[in-house]
Design a protein around this motif. Structure first.
Motif, PDB file in Angstrom:
ATOM      1  N   UNK A  46       0.838  -1.184   0.000  1.00 62.61           N
ATOM      2  CA  UNK A  46       0.000   0.000   0.000  1.00 62.61           C
ATOM      3  C   UNK A  46       0.876   1.239   0.000  1.00 62.61           C
ATOM      4  N   UNK A  47       0.258   2.356  -0.130  1.00 63.13           N
ATOM      5  CA  UNK A  47       1.007   3.611  -0.160  1.00 63.13           C
ATOM      6  C   UNK A  47       0.894   4.267  -1.505  1.00 63.13           C
ATOM      7  N   UNK A  48       1.393   5.473  -1.592  1.00 64.41           N
ATOM      8  CA  UNK A  48       1.255   6.220  -2.837  1.00 64.41           C
ATOM      9  C   UNK A  48       2.307   5.814  -3.845  1.00 64.41           C
ATOM     10  N   UNK A  49       1.928   5.928  -5.112  1.00 63.90           N
ATOM     11  CA  UNK A  49       2.865   5.676  -6.196  1.00 63.90           C
ATOM     12  C   UNK A  49       2.851   6.909  -7.087  1.00 63.90           C
ATOM     13  N   UNK A  50       4.011   7.395  -7.391  1.00 67.49           N
ATOM     14  CA  UNK A  50       4.099   8.571  -8.249  1.00 67.49           C
ATOM     15  C   UNK A  50       4.698   8.216  -9.593  1.00 67.49           C
ATOM     16  N   UNK A  51       4.308   9.015 -10.578  1.00 66.97           N
ATOM     17  CA  UNK A  51       4.825   8.824 -11.920  1.00 66.97           C
ATOM     18  C   UNK A  51       5.978   9.805 -12.111  1.00 66.97           C
TER      19      UNK A  51
END
Lengths: 145, 137
Positions: B26-31
Motif C-alpha cells: 500500500x502507499x502512494x505511487x508517483x509517476x
C-alpha cells in the motif's frame, strides 16, 4: 492530526466545526499560502527549537543552490541545468523542468542564521534552521501572592 | 522558458492511469517525470526520482516494456517535529514505456545520481542506420 471518534452523546457539531477550523488555521499559521509558481516544492517540519525543511530538487549541483536566511525568511535560489543534447540527438519527451528558481519561505520564528545547516542527498535538500535564542519560548512561572 | 513555466505547473503525478493490476504494497505511487532522447546509437532516458537511492531502484526490460520502479519510504518523523506544511508527497515511483527499437539488452546501463536515474539503451547493431555508399559507374 485529525481525531476520529467522538461519536455518541457528547458529539457537538459546533465544537467539531471549531476544532476543524483550528486545525486548518494551525496548518497554515506562519506560512505563506501556496502560490502559483512554487519550485522547488517544500515540506516543513516544525519543532520546539528548530524548523526542518525538505525539498525535492533532483539533479542539481549543490553549488548551484544558494540559500540565505534573514530573520524569519528563508530564500532559496538556484538553477536546474538543462540536459545538453549531443550531436545528432533528438528529444522524444521532455517533462523534467529546468531553469532558474527563486522562492522565499516565511518561517514560524526567527532563526539563528549562523547555525543553519543544509545537506543534499538523493535529490533532496534538507535544511535545519535552529530557532534564535532570543526568540525561544520561555516558561513563566506564576507566583502566588 | 515556456518549458519551465509549464513544468512548474505540473504537479507530482500519481501513477495509476495505465496500471491495470493492483500492488500488494500500500502507499502512494508517483509517476516520475522523464526526458528521453534518441540518436543513432540508442535511447537515453532520464527520470526524476527524488528520495530514491541506487539500491531502491529497479529497471527491467521485458517484452519491449521498460519498467522503472523505485521504493521510497516516507521519512520517519523528524525528531519530535510535526509536519506543519506540505507541498509534496513521498512514496514509490512507477512508470513503464514500450520500446519499439531493437535494443541490445546486454549493453543497457542504468545509473542513479542525485535522485536522477539515467538509462542508456543502445540499439542493436543491425538496427542502426547505415550509410550506403553510392558507387559511380
Amino acid at each position: 492530526m485529525a481525531r476520529i471518534g467522538r461519536i455518541g452523546w457528547s458529539w457537538d457539531p459546533i465544537q467539531e466545526m471549531e476544532r476543524l477550523e483550528r486545525d486548518w488555521s494551525d496548518l497554515f499559521s506562519g506560512f505563506n499560502r501556496p502560490s502559483a509558481a512554487k519550485y522547488p516544492p517544500v515540506n516543513v517540519f516544525t519543532g520546539e527549537d528548530d524548523v526542518v525543511i525538505t525539498s525535492e530538487i533532483p539533479g542539481v549541483n549543490p553549488e548551484d543552490v544558494d540559500l540565505s536566511v534573514t530573520g524569519d525568511v528563508l530564500t532559496m535560489k538556484g538553477t536546474r541545468r538543462q540536459q545538453e543534447l549531443g550531436e545528432g540527438q533528438a528529444w522524444h519527451r521532455r517533462e523534467r523542468g529546468y531553469g532558474d528558481f527563486y522562492r522565499t519561505i516565511q518561517l514560524p520564528y526567527n532563526v539563528d542564521s549562523s547555525k543553519v545547516e543544509a545537506n543534499y542527498s538523493k535529490g533532496i535538500l534538507r535544511i535545519t534552521l535552529p530557532r534564535a535564542e532570543v526568540d525561544k519560548a520561555r516558561k513563566i512561572s506564576v507566583k502566588t501572592a | 522558458m515556456a518549458d519551465v513555466e509549464k513544468s512548474r505547473e505540473v504537479k507530482k503525478q500519481e501513477a495509476g492511469g495505465g496500471v491495470a493490476t493492483e500492488r500488494t504494497r500500500t502507499g502512494r505511487i508517483y509517476m516520475p517525470n522523464v526526458d528521453i532522447s534518441e540518436d543513432r546509437e540508442g535511447l537515453t532516458l532520464y527520470a526524476d526520482l527524488p528520495g530514491a537511492g541506487d539500491e531502491d531502484v529497479s529497471v527491467t526490460l521485458e517484452n519491449d516494456v521498460l519498467t522503472i520502479e523505485a521504493k521510497v519510504s516516507p521519512p520517519a518523523k523528524v525528531g519530535d517535529h510535526r509536519l506543519s506544511y506540505a507541498e509534496y508527497g513521498v512514496g514509490d515511483y512507477f512508470r513503464a514505456f514500450t520500446i519499439t527499437e531493437p535494443i541490445d539488452r546486454d549493453r543497457i546501463e542504468a545509473k542513479m545520481k542525485d535522485g536522477v536515474l539515467r538509462i542508456v539503451l543502445p540499439k542493436k547493431e543491425e538496427a542502426k542506420p547505415k550509410q550506403i555508399k553510392i558507387q559511380a559507374g
